[in-house]
Design a protein around this motif. Sequence first.
Motif, PDB file in Angstrom:
ATOM      1  N   PHE A  81      56.365  47.376  79.814  1.00 25.88           N
ATOM      2  CA  PHE A  81      57.362  47.759  78.828  1.00 25.88           C
ATOM      3  C   PHE A  81      57.416  49.289  78.705  1.00 25.88           C
ATOM      4  O   PHE A  81      58.502  49.877  78.643  1.00 25.88           O
ATOM      5  N   PHE A 147      60.368  43.241  82.667  1.00 25.49           N
ATOM      6  CA  PHE A 147      60.773  44.256  81.696  1.00 25.49           C
ATOM      7  C   PHE A 147      61.876  45.130  82.298  1.00 25.49           C
ATOM      8  O   PHE A 147      62.800  45.550  81.605  1.00 25.49           O
ATOM      9  N   SER A 151      65.469  45.744  80.676  1.00 24.76           N
ATOM     10  CA  SER A 151      65.947  47.102  80.394  1.00 24.76           C
ATOM     11  C   SER A 151      67.314  47.359  81.028  1.00 24.76           C
ATOM     12  O   SER A 151      68.150  48.073  80.466  1.00 24.76           O
TER      13      SER A 151
ATOM     14  N   GLU B  55      51.446  48.221  67.047  1.00 24.14           N
ATOM     15  CA  GLU B  55      51.040  47.203  68.013  1.00 24.14           C
ATOM     16  C   GLU B  55      49.737  46.505  67.613  1.00 24.14           C
ATOM     17  O   GLU B  55      49.635  45.272  67.693  1.00 24.14           O
ATOM     18  N   TYR B  93      59.143  43.784  70.969  1.00 25.26           N
ATOM     19  CA  TYR B  93      58.189  43.747  72.099  1.00 25.26           C
ATOM     20  C   TYR B  93      56.768  43.520  71.578  1.00 25.26           C
ATOM     21  O   TYR B  93      56.029  42.676  72.106  1.00 25.26           O
ATOM     22  N   ASN B  94      56.381  44.246  70.552  1.00 32.06           N
ATOM     23  CA  ASN B  94      55.022  44.091  70.013  1.00 32.06           C
ATOM     24  C   ASN B  94      54.760  42.658  69.561  1.00 32.06           C
ATOM     25  O   ASN B  94      53.689  42.103  69.806  1.00 32.06           O
ATOM     26  N   GLU B  97      54.635  40.330  72.768  1.00 33.61           N
ATOM     27  CA  GLU B  97      53.437  40.579  73.568  1.00 33.61           C
ATOM     28  C   GLU B  97      52.190  40.070  72.833  1.00 33.61           C
ATOM     29  O   GLU B  97      51.294  39.473  73.454  1.00 33.61           O
ATOM     30  N   LEU B 158      64.546  39.665  75.807  1.00 30.44           N
ATOM     31  CA  LEU B 158      63.105  39.809  75.964  1.00 30.44           C
ATOM     32  C   LEU B 158      62.423  38.455  75.728  1.00 30.44           C
ATOM     33  O   LEU B 158      61.488  38.087  76.443  1.00 30.44           O
ATOM     34  N   TYR B 162      60.050  36.337  78.352  1.00 35.07           N
ATOM     35  CA  TYR B 162      58.697  35.849  78.068  1.00 35.07           C
ATOM     36  C   TYR B 162      58.567  34.344  78.313  1.00 35.07           C
ATOM     37  O   TYR B 162      57.638  33.901  78.979  1.00 35.07           O
TER      38      TYR B 162
END
Lengths: 279, 279
Positions: A81, A147, A151, B55, B93-94, B97, B158, B162
């Motif tokens: 990321f 990612f 993007s 994060e 994202y955090n 993930e 995103l 995942y």
Amino acid sequence: MDVLVTGSYGRCGTALIDHLHGTGGYEFTYLDRSDPDEDHEYGEYETVVADVADEEAVRDAMDGQDAVVHLAGYPRVESSFDDVLEPNVVGTYNVLEAARRAEVESVVFASSNHVVGGYEASFAPEIYEPEAGIVVDHTDPVRPDSFYGVSKRFGEDLGRFYVENCEYPERFYALRICSVRHSEYDHPYGDAESGVDDGEWSRDSDEYEEMVARMKAMWQSRRDFAHQVECCLHDRCVDYGVFYGVSDNRRRWFDLEHARATIGYDPQDDGEEWDAPPE
Amino acid sequence: MDVLVTGSYGRCGTALIDHLHGTGGYEFTYLDRSDPDEDHEYGEYETVVADVADEEAVRDAMDGQDAVVHLAGYPRVESSFDDVLEPNVVGTYNVLEAARRAEVESVVFASSNHVVGGYEASFAPEIYEPEAGIVVDHTDPVRPDSFYGVSKRFGEDLGRFYVENCEYPERFYALRICSVRHSEYDHPYGDAESGVDDGEWSRDSDEYEEMVARMKAMWQSRRDFAHQVECCLHDRCVDYGVFYGVSDNRRRWFDLEHARATIGYDPQDDGEEWDAPPE
């Protein structure tokens, strides 16, 4: 036509230099992170040495341009990321925002096949066989495989936001580039990283066969890429369009009809002509 | 079921507290930027006070959860790129993930109608009239109307990346929430910012009429929202799904059939019941 090219000394940018520079139709400004004199064979062109994450530098370079071909970005599908956040997310925002301020009419954006790479992950290697009949077009749901792919999709969506909600840019072309090489027959799996040259796997292996089939499916010759960008630069009808950047490969799994019908893309090459380099 | 709720004291999070807390089905962990004791009437719940852009804090809070309802983010359509970059892009994202690392099974994500707000911009106010027959569903191309909308679409993409490419999360639900209010009949245009209360425009004006029609089209009652989240938490079939978060409004321009058929969403309310507060 005054055209800014970002990422001008990468694989795609140099294809534009090879095929469009000096044809008389364009006054190019090149922008790259490194000076051509240092790292590139394209040492004859004046270059704005800047990172697209540098908002002010991008804004300065955009001044007076009619169009921008935005190729700069973190280029690899193997990405974290953090790899893509600044170069691809912030960088593409900087380019679009600068284009808006400078009243630039057209933005051609290097998107990627990895925006829909999930289809390949699901159906490879059958997807590389023409008999499989799998064709993905611009209306299919996105399935980013990385990612990097996420993007690039962000850049597409941001482009749509700009053309639909701001006065400039007026036109945005997302080219989902498949595989443009450094030279027409440059082998993508011939470098040390791939394991070919350090003996990790053999040229007789199934993996190698699959990689060659993949390359024949994904290849976009340098001249076809330059022609496709030229189609975008000349178009006056599209406001927002997504097009696959691929040659007319017998093995392609990407639709070309939309690009043919909409921007007049007329590829000359077929990945079957591309082949592994001599051993 | 252990469920982490990010942004727990916002308009949507408090709807979950009102309708799901204490029903016995869930062990909630609340995460919000501010402690409930300071700013909220929801002072009785223990809270992880953290920003989703942090994060490490998100990772700690995710430990041992079965699901996360990710509501935190910059909440307004009037947004700059900088407004949304950290809270919505990096924050989501955090969360994803951390969910992957903690092997969390389900992620319910507060996306937004502004992912497809371009349709509203093109067709308002006719789009609020049932006779117009305009219905946007999850297969229609996205048309973000704002940086906010682009950032929400980024979260959707995103999430798809995942679930398709990582072992966890196994399921991702993007709810394109339309308009959940602080209380069931809370008037969205009654604050000073809107100009109603400072006399900028009158309650008899055409603009006001249009805003009321819009609200009746966009409303999702707090109980319908809580029910929809519960549908997602109970589902075991979807890997990736996009659903509109809206009550069964006579004026809605969002499809509900997909949510009904896929996750069993069965909204009880209709925006016609919602109305402007007494003058």
